[in-house]
Design a protein around this motif. Structure first.
Motif, PDB file in Angstrom:
ATOM      1  N   ASP A  29     -37.259 -74.288   3.704  1.00 24.82           N
ATOM      2  CA  ASP A  29     -36.543 -75.134   4.654  1.00 24.82           C
ATOM      3  C   ASP A  29     -37.319 -76.382   5.035  1.00 24.82           C
ATOM      4  OD1 ASP A  29     -34.354 -75.791   6.195  1.00 24.82           O
ATOM      5  OD2 ASP A  29     -35.007 -74.679   7.944  1.00 24.82           O
ATOM      6  N   ILE A  30     -38.640 -76.343   5.004  1.00 19.83           N
ATOM      7  CA  ILE A  30     -39.423 -77.513   5.398  1.00 19.83           C
ATOM      8  C   ILE A  30     -39.912 -78.309   4.184  1.00 19.83           C
ATOM      9  CG2 ILE A  30     -40.166 -76.324   7.481  1.00 19.83           C
ATOM     10  CD1 ILE A  30     -42.940 -76.102   6.260  1.00 19.83           C
ATOM     11  N   GLY A  31     -39.412 -77.948   3.004  1.00 19.47           N
ATOM     12  CA  GLY A  31     -39.740 -78.719   1.811  1.00 19.47           C
ATOM     13  C   GLY A  31     -40.942 -78.246   1.043  1.00 19.47           C
ATOM     14  N   LEU A  32     -41.708 -77.315   1.595  1.00 20.59           N
ATOM     15  CA  LEU A  32     -42.883 -76.774   0.916  1.00 20.59           C
ATOM     16  C   LEU A  32     -42.580 -75.365   0.406  1.00 20.59           C
ATOM     17  CD1 LEU A  32     -45.799 -77.814   3.303  1.00 20.59           C
ATOM     18  CD2 LEU A  32     -45.141 -78.890   1.148  1.00 20.59           C
TER      19      LEU A  32
ATOM     20  N   LEU B 108     -38.565 -87.123  -2.453  1.00 22.01           N
ATOM     21  CA  LEU B 108     -38.018 -86.955  -3.798  1.00 22.01           C
ATOM     22  C   LEU B 108     -37.490 -85.540  -4.009  1.00 22.01           C
ATOM     23  CD1 LEU B 108     -40.702 -88.935  -5.832  1.00 22.01           C
ATOM     24  CD2 LEU B 108     -38.329 -89.606  -5.417  1.00 22.01           C
ATOM     25  N   VAL B 109     -38.224 -84.563  -3.516  1.00 22.18           N
ATOM     26  CA  VAL B 109     -37.760 -83.172  -3.631  1.00 22.18           C
ATOM     27  C   VAL B 109     -36.465 -82.981  -2.863  1.00 22.18           C
ATOM     28  CG1 VAL B 109     -38.279 -80.778  -2.985  1.00 22.18           C
ATOM     29  CG2 VAL B 109     -40.058 -82.197  -4.040  1.00 22.18           C
ATOM     30  N   GLU B 110     -36.456 -83.415  -1.596  1.00 16.87           N
ATOM     31  CA  GLU B 110     -35.273 -83.219  -0.762  1.00 16.87           C
ATOM     32  C   GLU B 110     -34.094 -84.045  -1.269  1.00 16.87           C
ATOM     33  OE1 GLU B 110     -35.090 -80.932   1.998  1.00 16.87           O
ATOM     34  OE2 GLU B 110     -36.787 -80.383   0.724  1.00 16.87           O
ATOM     35  N   GLY B 111     -34.361 -85.242  -1.778  1.00  7.05           N
ATOM     36  CA  GLY B 111     -33.289 -86.073  -2.314  1.00  7.05           C
ATOM     37  C   GLY B 111     -32.661 -85.456  -3.543  1.00  7.05           C
ATOM     38  N   TRP B 112     -33.491 -84.919  -4.440  1.00  9.25           N
ATOM     39  CA  TRP B 112     -32.971 -84.253  -5.642  1.00  9.25           C
ATOM     40  C   TRP B 112     -32.135 -83.045  -5.270  1.00  9.25           C
ATOM     41  CZ3 TRP B 112     -33.371 -79.461  -7.972  1.00  9.25           C
ATOM     42  CH2 TRP B 112     -32.982 -79.378  -9.313  1.00  9.25           C
TER      43      TRP B 112
ATOM     44  N   GLY C 293     -52.247 -82.865  12.630  1.00 15.70           N
ATOM     45  CA  GLY C 293     -51.907 -84.274  12.712  1.00 15.70           C
ATOM     46  C   GLY C 293     -51.110 -84.777  11.530  1.00 15.70           C
ATOM     47  N   LEU C 294     -50.505 -83.858  10.770  1.00 14.78           N
ATOM     48  CA  LEU C 294     -49.775 -84.214   9.557  1.00 14.78           C
ATOM     49  C   LEU C 294     -48.291 -83.961   9.758  1.00 14.78           C
ATOM     50  CD1 LEU C 294     -49.920 -85.075   6.592  1.00 14.78           C
ATOM     51  CD2 LEU C 294     -50.263 -82.680   5.991  1.00 14.78           C
ATOM     52  N   GLU C 295     -47.475 -84.983   9.544  1.00 17.47           N
ATOM     53  CA  GLU C 295     -46.037 -84.851   9.711  1.00 17.47           C
ATOM     54  C   GLU C 295     -45.370 -84.602   8.362  1.00 17.47           C
ATOM     55  OE1 GLU C 295     -44.582 -88.325  11.599  1.00 17.47           O
ATOM     56  OE2 GLU C 295     -45.559 -87.912  13.520  1.00 17.47           O
ATOM     57  N   LEU C 296     -44.515 -83.601   8.320  1.00 19.75           N
ATOM     58  CA  LEU C 296     -43.774 -83.287   7.100  1.00 19.75           C
ATOM     59  C   LEU C 296     -42.371 -83.873   7.197  1.00 19.75           C
ATOM     60  CD1 LEU C 296     -44.780 -79.568   6.435  1.00 19.75           C
ATOM     61  CD2 LEU C 296     -45.526 -81.603   5.221  1.00 19.75           C
ATOM     62  N   ARG C 297     -42.300 -85.166   7.362  1.00 17.80           N
ATOM     63  CA  ARG C 297     -40.998 -85.792   7.541  1.00 17.80           C
ATOM     64  C   ARG C 297     -40.654 -86.636   6.316  1.00 17.80           C
ATOM     65  NH1 ARG C 297     -39.924 -89.718  12.572  1.00 17.80           N
ATOM     66  NH2 ARG C 297     -40.729 -87.882  13.652  1.00 17.80           N
TER      67      ARG C 297
END
Length: 439
Positions: free
Chosen positions: A189-192, A309-313, A355-359
């Motif tokens: 769900d979060i792309g990872l 790119l992952v989420e767009g595909w 401090g890392l955003e997964l957006r």
């Protein structure tokens, strides 16, 4: 963190009222003060003994314990039989719909129905890989900056602060995972790729809550989310370099961490080795938080582009698979786009921890690029881009998708793109060898 972890907390107002009404004139009873001191030392002993169960920079035992405790009110590890069959059927149907719209075959060999607690159990190993480099760098950077004399003088304190740091990070991670586990819908769900490889997993309990605001049948939402999960699994299973690249980029971000060593002077004035609460307050105060460096900005931009790119595909492929079959597909796609682009619990989790955003800020641009490539060159060329990391669009390509599509079309007409890359690398090696021979 806004809570008081490790068993410490603010004074209880009721206790003060009891003291005032006891005729002591607000003064503390020596016996009671002694008992409180004994309790504090006992808590400190328990805390340090628990810290000793974790040898790394993060106490993952504590993180897991906190997360599961916060999720205690939710269903346990055995999901209802009807949800198991519903997930299995939804994934099976989604796979059939995905087959005609991508050249990548099914990537999941099993479909699982998870509870929120299951999600914590099955994703914790990946979280450990993501968090360890950051926590190790944060905990070690400021210690390395200390002069040798200061290290020697503060030896016992440094050991205690190191243990406290591992527990503070573990406590933060546990609270964040509990929040995330109560909201995520699938394992990706979060792309990872957080879950076990080749496992499509959905969380029916969270999906049920998510469905309440959509005004769509629950079965329709389940199939839509199953299609997204199955599409992610196809990508992660058949693009071998992708999983490693995503996780390695997070590690690259961690390697660029720098800590403001001037904060050490402030730390020295605020920490009292005889007062465990002062150590805890120092760890939670933010004085040792890392500063963002140019190297980290580069890694963050690279990660955001890859996530987009992952989420767009996935968005394009799932749209092709379900739009004509599910009446509410367009509305659900838009909801998921906004949910991912705006940054939900995943962004908060990573921002809090490292401090890392997964957006994936450029999700729409990435989806438009994949749509353009597919329309102009077909599914084989579009999905073939994932065959090698050098072929994948860059952030600049998202700005000029027409140029990328033109280059890709020229490469496809001229030759197989992978063969072209191999030919170029071989020519570079031969040129290098000939240059050495001339010398």
């Amino acid at each position: 963190m806004t809570e008081f972890p490790f068993g410490f907390g603010p004074p209880n107002p009721e206790d003060r009222d009891k003291k005032d009404s006891s005729g002591q004139g607000g003064q503390e009873n020596p016996a009671e003060a002694f008992n409180q001191l004994g309790q504090m030392l006992s808590q400190l002993g328990q805390m340090l003994s628990q810290a000793g169960t974790s040898s790394g920079p993060v106490n993952y035992d504590l993180a897991k314990q906190i997360a599961l405790q916060k999720l205690a009110g939710q269903p346990g590890f055995g999901p209802p039989a009807d949800s198991v069959s519903a997930v299995r059927d939804a994934v099976h149907l989604a796979e059939m719909w995905l087959d005609p719209v991508t050249i990548l075959p099914a990537g999941a060999t099993s479909a699982r129905s998870w509870t929120s607690r299951d999600w914590v159990e099955h994703t914790l190993p990946t979280w450990q890989r993501l968090c360890d480099p950051v926590a190790r760098r944060v905990s070690g950077a400021w210690v390395e900056a200390l002069p040798a004399e200061a290290k020697q003088a503060a030896g016992p304190l440094l050991s205690m602060v190191g243990q406290m740091g591992g527990m503070a990070f573990g406590s933060q991670l546990g609270n964040a995972l509990a929040q995330l586990a109560s909201e995520v819908l699938t394992s990706t769900d979060i792309g990872l790729p957080l879950g076990p490889p080749e496992t499509a997993a959905l969380i029916p309990g969270n999906i049920e809550e998510f469905t309440k605001g959509l005004e769509r049948p629950s079965s329709e939402v389940m199939v839509f989310l199953a299609a997204r999960e199955a599409a992610h699994q196809r990508l992660f299973a058949h693009v071998p370099w992708l999983r490693q690249r995503l996780l390695a980029t997070v590690e690259e971000f961690a390697s660029g961490i720098r800590v403001d060593t001037s904060a050490l002077e402030q730390l020295a004035t605020q920490v009292d080795p005889a007062n465990p609460q002062s150590i805890e307050d120092a760890m939670r105060s933010g004085m040792l938080e890392p500063q963002t460096t140019p190297e980290q900005q580069i890694a963050l931009a690279r990660l955001e582009t890859l996530l987009a790119l992952v989420e767009g595909w996935v968005d394009v492929v799932v749209g092709d698979a379900v739009t004509d079959r599910l009446p509410g597909a367009d509305a659900m796609r838009e909801t998921l786009r906004r949910r991912r682009a705006s940054g939900g619990p995943a962004e908060q989790t990573f921002a809090t921890l490292v401090g890392l955003e997964l957006r994936p800020r450029r999700l729409r641009a990435a989806a438009a690029l994949w749509r353009l490539v597919g329309d102009r060159h077909g599914l084989e060329v579009r999905d073939g881009v994932w065959a090698h990391p050098d072929l994948v669009p860059t952030a600049e390509d998202l700005d000029e998708p027409m140029d990328f599509a033109d280059r890709l079309g020229a490469a496809a007409i001229d030759d197989d793109p992978i063969a072209a890359i191999e030919r170029t690398e071989r020519a570079e090696r031969e040129n290098g060898d000939s240059g050495e021979d001339e010398k």
